[in-house]
Write an enzyme that holds these catalytic residues in place. Sequence first.
Site, mmCIF file in Angstrom:
data_model
loop_
_atom_site.group_PDB
_atom_site.id
_atom_site.type_symbol
_atom_site.label_atom_id
_atom_site.label_comp_id
_atom_site.label_asym_id
_atom_site.label_seq_id
_atom_site.Cartn_x
_atom_site.Cartn_y
_atom_site.Cartn_z
ATOM 1 N N THR A 24 20.930 46.539 18.096
ATOM 2 C CA THR A 24 21.776 47.570 18.702
ATOM 3 C C THR A 24 21.986 48.783 17.804
ATOM 4 O O THR A 24 22.606 49.759 18.234
ATOM 5 C CB THR A 24 23.158 46.991 19.049
ATOM 6 O OG1 THR A 24 23.751 46.469 17.847
ATOM 7 C CG2 THR A 24 23.046 45.883 20.082
ATOM 8 N N LYS A 25 21.489 48.747 16.570
ATOM 9 C CA LYS A 25 21.777 49.808 15.614
ATOM 10 C C LYS A 25 20.769 50.954 15.706
ATOM 11 O O LYS A 25 19.668 50.802 16.250
ATOM 12 C CB LYS A 25 21.811 49.244 14.194
ATOM 13 C CG LYS A 25 22.916 48.202 13.978
ATOM 14 C CD LYS A 25 24.295 48.807 14.201
ATOM 15 C CE LYS A 25 25.422 47.853 13.844
ATOM 16 N NZ LYS A 25 25.634 46.791 14.841
#
Length: 399
Positions: free
Chosen positions: A199-200
């Site tokens: 998700t980064k």
Amino acid sequence: MKRALTDLAVFGGPAAFLRPLLVGMPTVGDRARFLARLEWALDNEWLTNGGPLATELEGRIADITGVRYCVATCNATAALQLVLRASGVTGQVIMPSLTFAATPHSASWIGLEPVFCDVDPVTGCLDPARVAELITPATGAIVGVHLWGRAAPVTELEKLAAEHGVKLFFDAAHAFGCTSGDRPIGGFGNAEVFSFHATKTVMSFEGGAVTTDDGELAEQLVALRSFGIDRNKSVTAVGMNAKMSECSAAMGLTSLDAFGETRERNRENHALYRSELSGVPGIEVLPFDESERNNHQYVILLTDHAVTGLHRDRLQTLLQAEKVFPQLYFSPPCHLMPAYRTDPPLRLEHTERLSERVLALPTGPSVSFEDIRRVSSIIRLAAERGEQIDAMWAGAVPA
């Protein structure tokens, strides 16, 4: 019989045809380049244990963060556990409650006691004055969190840690590529921990890293992430298996290649959200400090129930009905989670107030400007009709 709120055509009809919009869509980058790196790793037959791709990623991260050492790991939770263990921390660890559960879990899992501290009501980061009140002879370390890409008060926390002789670390999971003053985040305190979860902004499927200027600490981390095996192949400490694989490193390098473009698109997305929602009563998209560099990954919406008449959780449900999936960063805060809740519960006024107001909105290269205008129109309409929607929620609309 009354109709469910999500069945009502409040926003112009069904959303079945719409593409879901999520927070933290993966930033893959050039897929062909990733596959080429993966093929090279397979041909090289070195797939883990500090391989060439993981070593290259460590070097690039160290350069970007301005430190001498980077130690890549399988994830950021393991990275924080390793740095606490390698630093010999015992007793209590002061940290914010307005953070992901992995921050206190990392301490608890290795037998340390998280001590939750209130935050600055504006920044959401640790309040140094409150930290000072919590330091006791049992305090072994302070863990600050750079929240939503905004730097914690590093200077004040470094001064406190030095005065009291305790270690200072930073959870920088939100803050890769960001700065504090004229320095990149990554070189503050005794060490900082990054996440490269899917998700980064920069992702390696699963992954993390510790950055530090402490050569002795870095050497200990390298051993501890590989079962405690030192450079002489002796098991000199009780370690764990926290190495980054070459597959993850190949993804990390490819995602890192695209970081500049990703950050620019995030910046444009954030600016459009700000423009579209400007002047809406009870709704604010948090600005960034223009004097700092930021990855712009987090579009943080603050809601004011007293103004809109609509609770943040109801706005979230309405967005979900339209296939928009914001995140609560972070609600409930850690001190009110069942794993950490005390009886009577600890009260952290500013933490609890912020946690009830925050929604993180979808952004990233896969979120179009048209998507952002659609999301913003839903939020505007919801804010304008807050009391009406509240009445619907209470079941006041007849079938």
